[in-house]
Design a protein around this motif. Structure first.
Motif, mmCIF file in Angstrom:
data_model
loop_
_atom_site.group_PDB
_atom_site.id
_atom_site.type_symbol
_atom_site.label_atom_id
_atom_site.label_comp_id
_atom_site.label_asym_id
_atom_site.label_seq_id
_atom_site.Cartn_x
_atom_site.Cartn_y
_atom_site.Cartn_z
ATOM 1 N N PHE A 35 0.820 -1.223 0.000
ATOM 2 C CA PHE A 35 0.000 0.000 0.000
ATOM 3 C C PHE A 35 0.847 1.263 0.000
ATOM 4 O O PHE A 35 0.376 2.344 -0.343
ATOM 5 C CB PHE A 35 -0.963 0.002 1.207
ATOM 6 N N ILE A 36 2.131 1.129 0.376
ATOM 7 C CA ILE A 36 2.994 2.310 0.451
ATOM 8 C C ILE A 36 3.578 2.624 -0.927
ATOM 9 O O ILE A 36 3.521 3.755 -1.405
ATOM 10 C CB ILE A 36 4.146 2.086 1.458
ATOM 11 N N HIS A 143 4.491 -7.454 5.337
ATOM 12 C CA HIS A 143 5.679 -6.602 5.419
ATOM 13 C C HIS A 143 6.918 -7.360 5.865
ATOM 14 O O HIS A 143 8.008 -6.806 5.877
ATOM 15 C CB HIS A 143 5.418 -5.389 6.314
ATOM 16 N N TRP A 408 -5.386 -10.512 15.639
ATOM 17 C CA TRP A 408 -6.117 -10.936 14.438
ATOM 18 C C TRP A 408 -7.361 -11.695 14.864
ATOM 19 O O TRP A 408 -7.258 -12.758 15.493
ATOM 20 C CB TRP A 408 -5.274 -11.905 13.614
HETATM 21 O O1 LIG Z 1 5.316 -2.320 8.006
HETATM 22 C C1 LIG Z 1 4.209 -1.879 8.734
HETATM 23 C C2 LIG Z 1 3.974 -2.816 9.877
HETATM 24 O O2 LIG Z 1 5.078 -2.791 10.780
HETATM 25 C C3 LIG Z 1 2.632 -2.571 10.576
HETATM 26 O O3 LIG Z 1 2.189 -3.818 11.024
HETATM 27 C C4 LIG Z 1 0.849 -3.943 11.468
HETATM 28 C C5 LIG Z 1 0.670 -3.254 12.808
HETATM 29 O O4 LIG Z 1 -0.617 -3.430 13.245
HETATM 30 C C6 LIG Z 1 -1.136 -4.748 13.337
HETATM 31 O O5 LIG Z 1 -2.495 -4.609 13.524
HETATM 32 C C7 LIG Z 1 -2.979 -3.613 14.396
HETATM 33 C C8 LIG Z 1 -2.992 -4.154 15.791
HETATM 34 O O6 LIG Z 1 -3.620 -3.235 16.687
HETATM 35 C C9 LIG Z 1 -4.965 -2.900 16.325
HETATM 36 O O7 LIG Z 1 -5.482 -2.015 17.287
HETATM 37 C C10 LIG Z 1 -4.963 -2.212 14.971
HETATM 38 O O8 LIG Z 1 -6.287 -1.872 14.612
HETATM 39 C C11 LIG Z 1 -4.340 -3.160 13.915
HETATM 40 O O9 LIG Z 1 -4.187 -2.468 12.710
HETATM 41 C C12 LIG Z 1 -0.929 -5.517 12.035
HETATM 42 O O10 LIG Z 1 -1.371 -6.856 12.142
HETATM 43 C C13 LIG Z 1 0.488 -5.401 11.592
HETATM 44 O O11 LIG Z 1 0.649 -6.016 10.337
HETATM 45 O O12 LIG Z 1 1.606 -2.094 9.742
HETATM 46 C C14 LIG Z 1 1.853 -1.217 8.691
HETATM 47 C C15 LIG Z 1 2.976 -1.760 7.865
HETATM 48 O O13 LIG Z 1 3.177 -0.928 6.772
#
Ligand SMILES: O[C@@H]1[C@@H](O)[C@H](O[C@@H]2CO[C@@H](O[C@@H]3CO[C@@H](O)[C@H](O)[C@H]3O)[C@H](O)[C@H]2O)OC[C@H]1O
Length: 476
Positions: A35-36, A143, A408
């Motif tokens: 997405f980046i 990522h 998740w």
């Molecule tokens: O490279 C980055 C990456 O480091 C980053 O990883 C995600 C971080 O968030 C995770 O989910 C979140 C967990 O907390 C909840 O409250 C949020 O709503 C969720 O989004 C997610 O699983 C990781 O992959 O994300 C951005 C990448 O570009």
């Protein structure tokens, strides 16, 4: 100049004066992301596909130019003009080591990393080196550039040995550079058993310290830098170390449970989720660094007339988070400095050659919601709902929440696996075909779309960051 050091809960300079690191991550650069940087799937897939379509030399030329243009002196000048002082530099291990030639250092890997560290230093910006991918994948997401959701890094000692080896090489290379605030040895680990992460940190700590006794370390918590519950008394073995949380708030994303208005209950939820992540550090008086956080933003081409209102709401989340952080004098690194328009402080203009070439393709990616993180999946939800229903119906409830639950949920897992990995894979070749027949000059022009002068500023976001920087300066 002397090294920054971790002292109790603070980061300090040589005179013991507190330095609060405030900045952003340079995601999508030395670790490109869907997405980046604007492609489907993982970086290793699009690199292979582009080489198939235009040949190895032209493909390498394109990616090298992309790396060059993505961050230049103009970016650093703009960044420091906002009052920010630190950039987190995520990189992919593949720049330094080939899977088919393990433990043989690729010196060319240092070309752009050295260049950007030096440019930042020239503008008074510290850098933090972040290993964002590890062989086998250290987490379940795209990522980690592994192409799968099983984080094999935790199951193969040899993958871990290779990362220990790589950090020894990096520590030797960077040990004298005092503009590097420290090393962030592994982004967002997801070790389902929890204990293997601590064992790995013990090893990587010792390996780095063998060559570099001075730089601070920034260690991410387990489960995407959110969970330190199994760290026990490990901090007694690690000196000069800060601990990294990633404080994404659900209110900053399309999946927010309700509109964010900054009500007392919502602010309490923001605070609670942040405090939970840093509990282990607070019980022990340790230094916390928020290595990633920040909302994503609506775009006119997709969210239409609702765009401005949505974004105002997201800026409010941002401000309220900063207010919480400022009370704790927290060091942080917002995600993200630059992208194609979803989250970055600056983004590639829509009339650049890259965005024009990929206009329809990017619209299709958005429609299919294949960049699962932060995506609005309304248009395709009906396709995946039957699968979610099937699993809910056929699998015992106690077997439905697979790790990394609860981060998740069941529906997240199905969405991420089906769209981010499966459907995306079918689009990789289509992305690469856009380059067919392009000359070297044309590839250069396309890559140059990512240069600062071809980017627009996300003013709302940058204003909140600048206002905050001066506010904090006054209270120092
Ligand atoms: O490279 C980055 C990456 O480091 C980053 O990883 C995600 C971080 O968030 C995770 O989910 C979140 C967990 O907390 C909840 O409250 C949020 O709503 C969720 O989004 C997610 O699983 C990781 O992959 O994300 C951005 C990448 O570009």
């Amino acid at each position: 100049m002397a090294y920054l050091q971790v002292s109790g809960t603070k980061i300090v300079d040589k005179d013991g004066k507190e330095v609060i690191l405030r900045g952003a991550g340079l995601g999508g650069w030395m670790n490109m992301e869907n997405f980046i940087s604007g492609y489907p799937g993982c970086e290793y897939q699009i690199r292979a596909a582009l080489a198939d379509v235009v040949g190895q030399d032209k493909s390498e030329f394109f990616f090298d130019k992309f790396l060059e243009y993505f961050f230049t002196d103009a970016d650093a000048a703009f960044f420091s003009s906002l009052g920010l002082n630190c950039i987190r530099l995520p990189f992919n291990y593949r720049h330094f080591e080939d899977d088919m030639n393990p433990r043989v250092l690729k010196p060319e890997g240092f070309k752009h990393l050295d260049r950007v560290i030096d440019i930042c230093a020239k503008h008074g910006i510290y850098t933090i080196l972040d290993l964002h991918t590890a062989p086998g994948g250290q987490n379940t997401d795209w990522h980690a550039d592994a192409g799968t959701h099983i984080a094999k890094f935790w199951e193969h000692k040899d993958f871990q040995d290779r990362v220990v080896w790589l950090w020894e090489e990096l520590a030797q290379h960077y040990r004298a550079n005092t503009w590097i605030a420290g090393y962030n040895p592994l982004n967002e680990p997801t070790d389902p058993y929890q204990t293997r992460l601590i064992a790995f940190y013990d090893r990587v700590y010792a390996a780095i310290r063998k060559h570099d006794p001075d730089h601070a370390l920034f260690l991410d918590g387990n489960t995407f830098a959110s969970d330190f519950s199994h760290f026990g008394d490990a901090e007694t073995r690690w000196k000069n170390t800060a601990y990294a949380i990633h404080d994404y708030s659900v209110f900053g994303f399309p999946a927010a449970p309700e509109a964010y208005v900054g009500s007392e209950a919502q602010q309490r939820r923001l605070r609670r989720s942040y405090e939970k992540k840093r509990e282990w550090m607070d019980q022990r008086g340790l230094c916390v660094w928020n290595g990633e956080w920040g909302p994503v933003y609506a775009r006119k081409e997709y969210e239409g007339v609702a765009t401005d209102a949505i974004n105002e709401e997201r800026y409010k989340v941002l401000k309220d988070q900063l207010e919480i952080y400022n009370k704790d004098r927290l060091s942080w690194s917002i995600w993200l400095y630059k992208d194609i328009g979803f989250q970055g402080m600056v983004h590639v203009s829509r009339d650049t050659p890259y965005m024009t070439l990929f206009k329809d393709f990017l619209a299709k990616k958005h429609r299919l919601a294949i960049d699962a993180w932060g995506a609005d999946d309304t248009a395709v939800r009906e396709i995946y709902n039957p699968l979610i229903d099937l699993i809910k119906r056929e699998i015992k409830p106690e077997h439905q929440d697979l790790y990394p639950a609860p981060v998740w949920k069941l529906s997240d897992r199905i969405g991420r696996l089906s769209r981010n990995i499966l459907v995306s894979e079918f689009l990789v070749r289509e992305w690469a075909e856009h380059f067919r027949g392009k000359s070297t000059e044309e590839l250069d022009i396309i890559a140059k779309s990512f240069a600062y002068e071809n980017c627009l500023h996300r003013d709302g976001l940058n204003k909140v960051l600048t206002d905050n920087a001066s506010l904090v300066a006054q209270s120092a």
